[in-house]
Design a protein around this motif. Structure first.
Motif, PDB file in Angstrom:
ATOM      1  N   TYR A  83       0.820  -1.201   0.000  1.00 33.43           N
ATOM      2  CA  TYR A  83       0.000   0.000   0.000  1.00 33.43           C
ATOM      3  C   TYR A  83       0.857   1.255   0.000  1.00 33.43           C
ATOM      4  O   TYR A  83       1.949   1.262   0.550  1.00 33.43           O
ATOM      5  N   THR A  84       0.288   2.324  -0.532  1.00 33.84           N
ATOM      6  CA  THR A  84       0.919   3.636  -0.387  1.00 33.84           C
ATOM      7  C   THR A  84       0.602   4.153   1.015  1.00 33.84           C
ATOM      8  O   THR A  84      -0.277   3.622   1.706  1.00 33.84           O
ATOM      9  N   ILE A  85       1.268   5.211   1.410  1.00 39.84           N
ATOM     10  CA  ILE A  85       0.989   5.845   2.706  1.00 39.84           C
ATOM     11  C   ILE A  85      -0.478   6.269   2.768  1.00 39.84           C
ATOM     12  O   ILE A  85      -1.160   6.051   3.765  1.00 39.84           O
ATOM     13  N   GLU A  86      -0.980   6.897   1.698  1.00 42.34           N
ATOM     14  CA  GLU A  86      -2.378   7.344   1.684  1.00 42.34           C
ATOM     15  C   GLU A  86      -3.343   6.158   1.780  1.00 42.34           C
ATOM     16  O   GLU A  86      -4.341   6.221   2.502  1.00 42.34           O
ATOM     17  N   GLU A  87      -3.066   5.079   1.086  1.00 43.52           N
ATOM     18  CA  GLU A  87      -3.926   3.885   1.168  1.00 43.52           C
ATOM     19  C   GLU A  87      -3.913   3.306   2.575  1.00 43.52           C
ATOM     20  O   GLU A  87      -4.951   2.867   3.083  1.00 43.52           O
ATOM     21  N   CYS A  88      -2.758   3.335   3.226  1.00 45.10           N
ATOM     22  CA  CYS A  88      -2.660   2.865   4.612  1.00 45.10           C
ATOM     23  C   CYS A  88      -3.552   3.715   5.510  1.00 45.10           C
ATOM     24  O   CYS A  88      -4.305   3.200   6.333  1.00 45.10           O
ATOM     25  N   MET A  89      -3.498   5.032   5.337  1.00 46.33           N
ATOM     26  CA  MET A  89      -4.320   5.933   6.146  1.00 46.33           C
ATOM     27  C   MET A  89      -5.798   5.698   5.883  1.00 46.33           C
ATOM     28  O   MET A  89      -6.605   5.643   6.820  1.00 46.33           O
ATOM     29  N   LEU A  90      -6.200   5.552   4.624  1.00 46.51           N
ATOM     30  CA  LEU A  90      -7.613   5.309   4.309  1.00 46.51           C
ATOM     31  C   LEU A  90      -8.085   3.975   4.897  1.00 46.51           C
ATOM     32  O   LEU A  90      -9.237   3.851   5.322  1.00 46.51           O
ATOM     33  N   ASP A 104      -9.851  11.959  -3.336  1.00 45.59           N
ATOM     34  CA  ASP A 104      -9.960  13.407  -3.509  1.00 45.59           C
ATOM     35  C   ASP A 104     -10.605  14.103  -2.309  1.00 45.59           C
ATOM     36  O   ASP A 104     -10.745  15.320  -2.302  1.00 45.59           O
ATOM     37  N   ALA A 105     -10.932  13.354  -1.254  1.00 41.23           N
ATOM     38  CA  ALA A 105     -11.377  13.949   0.015  1.00 41.23           C
ATOM     39  C   ALA A 105     -10.212  14.109   0.990  1.00 41.23           C
ATOM     40  O   ALA A 105     -10.362  14.669   2.066  1.00 41.23           O
ATOM     41  N   VAL A 106      -9.046  13.613   0.593  1.00 41.96           N
ATOM     42  CA  VAL A 106      -7.863  13.578   1.458  1.00 41.96           C
ATOM     43  C   VAL A 106      -7.055  14.856   1.309  1.00 41.96           C
ATOM     44  O   VAL A 106      -6.832  15.342   0.202  1.00 41.96           O
ATOM     45  N   ILE A 107      -6.608  15.386   2.435  1.00 41.27           N
ATOM     46  CA  ILE A 107      -5.711  16.527   2.472  1.00 41.27           C
ATOM     47  C   ILE A 107      -4.421  16.057   3.148  1.00 41.27           C
ATOM     48  O   ILE A 107      -4.441  15.685   4.327  1.00 41.27           O
ATOM     49  N   SER A 108      -3.342  16.036   2.400  1.00 44.21           N
ATOM     50  CA  SER A 108      -2.061  15.664   2.988  1.00 44.21           C
ATOM     51  C   SER A 108      -1.560  16.828   3.831  1.00 44.21           C
ATOM     52  O   SER A 108      -1.523  17.964   3.376  1.00 44.21           O
ATOM     53  N   SER A 115       7.519  12.948  18.890  1.00 49.35           N
ATOM     54  CA  SER A 115       8.189  12.950  20.186  1.00 49.35           C
ATOM     55  C   SER A 115       9.694  12.879  19.997  1.00 49.35           C
ATOM     56  O   SER A 115      10.179  12.179  19.109  1.00 49.35           O
ATOM     57  N   LYS A 116      10.426  13.581  20.866  1.00 49.39           N
ATOM     58  CA  LYS A 116      11.889  13.457  20.846  1.00 49.39           C
ATOM     59  C   LYS A 116      12.322  12.091  21.367  1.00 49.39           C
ATOM     60  O   LYS A 116      13.451  11.685  21.153  1.00 49.39           O
ATOM     61  N   GLY A 117      11.410  11.386  22.041  1.00 44.32           N
ATOM     62  CA  GLY A 117      11.740  10.083  22.608  1.00 44.32           C
ATOM     63  C   GLY A 117      11.494   8.928  21.666  1.00 44.32           C
ATOM     64  O   GLY A 117      11.536   7.770  22.063  1.00 44.32           O
ATOM     65  N   SER A 118      11.224   9.221  20.386  1.00 43.13           N
ATOM     66  CA  SER A 118      10.940   8.181  19.403  1.00 43.13           C
ATOM     67  C   SER A 118      11.447   8.626  18.041  1.00 43.13           C
ATOM     68  O   SER A 118      11.455   9.814  17.734  1.00 43.13           O
ATOM     69  N   ASP A 119      11.841   7.654  17.219  1.00 34.12           N
ATOM     70  CA  ASP A 119      12.265   7.992  15.859  1.00 34.12           C
ATOM     71  C   ASP A 119      11.129   7.834  14.850  1.00 34.12           C
ATOM     72  O   ASP A 119      11.339   7.915  13.651  1.00 34.12           O
ATOM     73  N   THR A 120       9.897   7.638  15.320  1.00 38.35           N
ATOM     74  CA  THR A 120       8.757   7.436  14.434  1.00 38.35           C
ATOM     75  C   THR A 120       8.536   8.637  13.524  1.00 38.35           C
ATOM     76  O   THR A 120       8.536   9.780  13.971  1.00 38.35           O
ATOM     77  N   LEU A 121       8.354   8.353  12.253  1.00 39.31           N
ATOM     78  CA  LEU A 121       8.003   9.352  11.256  1.00 39.31           C
ATOM     79  C   LEU A 121       6.509   9.176  10.992  1.00 39.31           C
ATOM     80  O   LEU A 121       6.077   8.128  10.517  1.00 39.31           O
ATOM     81  N   GLN A 122       5.719  10.172  11.351  1.00 39.95           N
ATOM     82  CA  GLN A 122       4.253  10.086  11.268  1.00 39.95           C
ATOM     83  C   GLN A 122       3.766  10.938  10.098  1.00 39.95           C
ATOM     84  O   GLN A 122       3.970  12.156  10.091  1.00 39.95           O
ATOM     85  N   TYR A 123       3.149  10.297   9.102  1.00 36.54           N
ATOM     86  CA  TYR A 123       2.516  11.019   8.004  1.00 36.54           C
ATOM     87  C   TYR A 123       1.110  11.384   8.457  1.00 36.54           C
ATOM     88  O   TYR A 123       0.371  10.525   8.938  1.00 36.54           O
ATOM     89  N   ILE A 124       0.757  12.651   8.325  1.00 31.84           N
ATOM     90  CA  ILE A 124      -0.525  13.112   8.855  1.00 31.84           C
ATOM     91  C   ILE A 124      -1.427  13.618   7.728  1.00 31.84           C
ATOM     92  O   ILE A 124      -0.960  14.190   6.746  1.00 31.84           O
ATOM     93  N   PHE A 125      -2.728  13.380   7.925  1.00 30.07           N
ATOM     94  CA  PHE A 125      -3.729  13.692   6.917  1.00 30.07           C
ATOM     95  C   PHE A 125      -4.983  14.228   7.585  1.00 30.07           C
ATOM     96  O   PHE A 125      -5.259  13.933   8.743  1.00 30.07           O
ATOM     97  N   ALA A 126      -5.763  14.962   6.806  1.00 30.34           N
ATOM     98  CA  ALA A 126      -7.142  15.291   7.159  1.00 30.34           C
ATOM     99  C   ALA A 126      -8.008  14.703   6.052  1.00 30.34           C
ATOM    100  O   ALA A 126      -7.544  14.537   4.912  1.00 30.34           O
ATOM    101  N   VAL A 127      -9.245  14.352   6.391  1.00 31.77           N
ATOM    102  CA  VAL A 127     -10.178  13.837   5.393  1.00 31.77           C
ATOM    103  C   VAL A 127     -11.502  14.554   5.571  1.00 31.77           C
ATOM    104  O   VAL A 127     -12.068  14.563   6.673  1.00 31.77           O
ATOM    105  N   ASN A 128     -11.984  15.153   4.486  1.00 30.92           N
ATOM    106  CA  ASN A 128     -13.253  15.854   4.502  1.00 30.92           C
ATOM    107  C   ASN A 128     -14.378  14.845   4.283  1.00 30.92           C
ATOM    108  O   ASN A 128     -14.588  14.363   3.173  1.00 30.92           O
ATOM    109  N   LEU A 129     -15.095  14.526   5.359  1.00 29.83           N
ATOM    110  CA  LEU A 129     -16.164  13.531   5.264  1.00 29.83           C
ATOM    111  C   LEU A 129     -17.475  14.137   4.783  1.00 29.83           C
ATOM    112  O   LEU A 129     -18.490  13.435   4.704  1.00 29.83           O
ATOM    113  N   ASP A 130     -17.467  15.435   4.420  1.00 33.34           N
ATOM    114  CA  ASP A 130     -18.601  16.038   3.722  1.00 33.34           C
ATOM    115  C   ASP A 130     -18.550  15.720   2.230  1.00 33.34           C
ATOM    116  O   ASP A 130     -19.480  16.034   1.492  1.00 33.34           O
ATOM    117  N   HIS A 131     -17.460  15.135   1.772  1.00 33.87           N
ATOM    118  CA  HIS A 131     -17.315  14.782   0.355  1.00 33.87           C
ATOM    119  C   HIS A 131     -18.503  13.899  -0.054  1.00 33.87           C
ATOM    120  O   HIS A 131     -18.888  12.996   0.699  1.00 33.87           O
TER     121      HIS A 131
END
Length: 184
Positions: A83-90, A104-108, A115-131
């Motif tokens: 999966y792509t990152i976006e597909e994972c989020m969906l 097309d309802a997704v906003i990257s 956190s400074k206590g983790s090396d996690t890279l978090q991809y963040i999104f918003a989704v307009n559920l009025d779509h």
């Protein structure tokens, strides 16, 4: 004067889910099951009067205490070969939030390290559920113990801001910076 930190790390603890690593004087966590990459999503809709509401996730997060708290809808990017990152989020939105939304309802909203206590890279999104093509579906969960008893419900901006989850705050701030009409 800045010191260069060596790229090599020492593993202090390791399991399938978490590693504690040390580089020089500094220790941090790593999520080996997702190769340290995750997704988070803030679904929203605009109510009458132009006020936003947000689909919040409620679950027990033991590292934050024994009570159910408002947190982000998140997931690990453990299927990068499928999966792509976006597909994972969906997928996380369907699995945890009970909504199916088109791309097309997704906003990257970019990415961050929460956190400074983790090396996690978090991809963040918003989704307009009025779509017009966004629809409810069964929130299936992934079946893990951590998701048992968890649920999603619509919350106000005030609820979101009172949460102690920095991902919620970061996603909202990035929505506001990209859309000046966001308000409670």
């Amino acid at each position: 004067m800045s010191k260069n930190i060596p790229e090599q790390f020492e593993t202090l603890f390791a399991s399938k889910w978490v590693e504690v690593r040390k580089v020089g004087y500094y220790s941090y966590s790593h999520a080996p099951w997702s190769n340290g990459v995750g997704v988070a999503v803030l679904p929203f809709r605009i109510n009458e009067g132009g006020f936003y509401s947000f689909l919040g996730r409620f679950e027990i997060t033991p590292s934050h205490g024994p009570d159910t708290k408002l947190v982000s809808i998140t997931g690990g990017y453990d299927n990068a070969d499928e999966y792509t990152i976006e597909e994972c989020m969906l997928n996380e939105l369907r699995e945890e939030g009970g909504y199916d939304a088109p791309s097309d309802a997704v906003i990257s909203l970019g990415y961050l390290r929460p956190s400074k206590g983790s090396d996690t890279l978090q991809y963040i999104f918003a989704v307009n559920l009025d779509h017009p093509d966004a629809k409810t579906c069964e929130a299936t969960s992934d079946g893990t113990e951590g998701e048992q008893g968890s649920y999603c419900e619509w919350v106000s901006l005030n609820d979101l801001l009172e949460s102690s989850d920095p991902l919620l705050h970061s996603m909202y701030l990035r929505i506001v910076l990209g859309n000046s009409n966001a308000r409670d």
